[in-house]
Design an enzyme around this catalytic site. Structure first.
Site: not given
Length: 310
Positions: A147, A238, A10, A129-131, A12, A149-150, A152-153, A127, A80-81
């Site tokens: 949402r 996911c 990718r 899972r995190r939520k 990013s 990439n790192v 952007t977030r 995520s 993990k993706d």
């Protein structure tokens, strides 16, 4: 070593860092390479949560197609993706030495919202899972979708009034973006294979596979195998709040495993913690997942699927 290995990634900053890491390791072994960057659907569609897009391998699909079309020879991913079932013809060729598996909360200097159960706060993460794990601990908080990439977030966190956002420590550390204001969420069970990088190749490409075999880290391979097997048997992809962490104790030749499945709102939690001899790792993840499924996990997974399909 006449062939030039074409490395797909990718575009990013983090993905390119990972691809260059693999490139440097291959160069050190005497191989010639070329990096080819592509945009993934997951990067292009930023206004929908991942699980709504209907593809578990949203970040890997574009590269899978490029590999199957012969445009690239290998692809580098955050493990993990990567879906637990790889497309036909593509195989796992190397798992690199694993970085930290920790999740961290990046905040704005004020942590009073985390100090008492009744305090309110707003946290951002894309995520499930995190939520779920955050809401399990802080039921009064609001969790908003985040949402991109790192980079952007991190920017979105600055631009909004949220109290904080959750990130994988490994991603921020790799590209030197870890802010000063963060706390380790050592109580949060990471995503299966968090902190690990995987390189995939075509099954019928012995040259690339032999090159990548020299980069493979056995400990990371074993631990991620267990975690991803646990995920696969629970049918996570996911679309479910599933965490898993396997750690190897070399001195005692044992593997310690922690796995969790939560309801979407974090109110229900099913967990397992077990230790086995390292030699018995092959179907350990599956056995742990079956135990969760038999103890209420099957019903919980069905409830999650029904909720996400609405």
């Amino acid at each position: 070593m006449s062939k030039i290995i074409k490395i797909g990634t990718r575009d990013s900053e983090l993905a390119l860092w990972q691809a260059h890491t693999v490139q440097n390791k291959l160069h050190a072994l005497g191989y010639q390479t070329e990096i080819i960057a592509v945009k993934s659907t997951g990067d292009l569609i930023l206004d929908k949560p991942l699980y709504e897009l209907g593809i578990t391998g949203i970040f890997t699909k574009t590269l899978d197609i490029a590999m199957l079309n012969g445009e690239v020879d290998i692809a580098v991913h955050s493990m993990k993706d990567v879906p637990t079932a790889l497309p036909k013809g593509i195989v796992q060729a190397a798992v690199l030495e694993r970085a930290t598996t920790l999740d961290i909360l990046v905040h704005k200097g004020d942590l009073t919202f985390t100090e008492k159960a009744e305090n309110i706060g707003t946290i951002a993460t894309g995520s499930l899972r995190r939520k779920a794990q955050w809401l399990h601990r802080f039921s009064n908080h609001q969790v908003v979708d985040l949402r991109g990439n790192v980079n952007t977030r991190l920017q979105k966190l600055k631009d909004n009034s949220w109290n904080g956002a959750i990130f994988a420590a490994a991603g921020l550390e790799r590209i030197n973006l870890k802010p000063e204001q963060f706390i380790n969420l050592d109580w949060m069970i990471p995503a299966p294979a968090q902190g690990a990088m995987v390189v995939v190749a075509m099954e019928n490409d012995p040259f690339s596979r032999a090159a990548l075999a020299q980069l493979n880290n056995q400990e990371a391979t074993i631990c991620t195998h267990i975690e991803r097997q646990f995920l696969k048997v629970l049918e996570g992809g996911c679309s479910a709040p599933i965490g898993a962490l396997a750690t190897l104790n070399h001195q005692e030749n044992t593997i310690h495993f922690k796995g969790v499945l939560f309801s979407l709102d974090g109110t229900k939690k099913l967990s397992i913690e077990k230790e086995i001899n390292s030699d018995l790792y092959q179907n350990f993840g599956e056995l742990c997942a079956i135990e969760i499924l038999n103890n209420g996990g099957s019903d919980l997974m069905q409830t999650i699927k029904n909720s996400l399909e609405k």
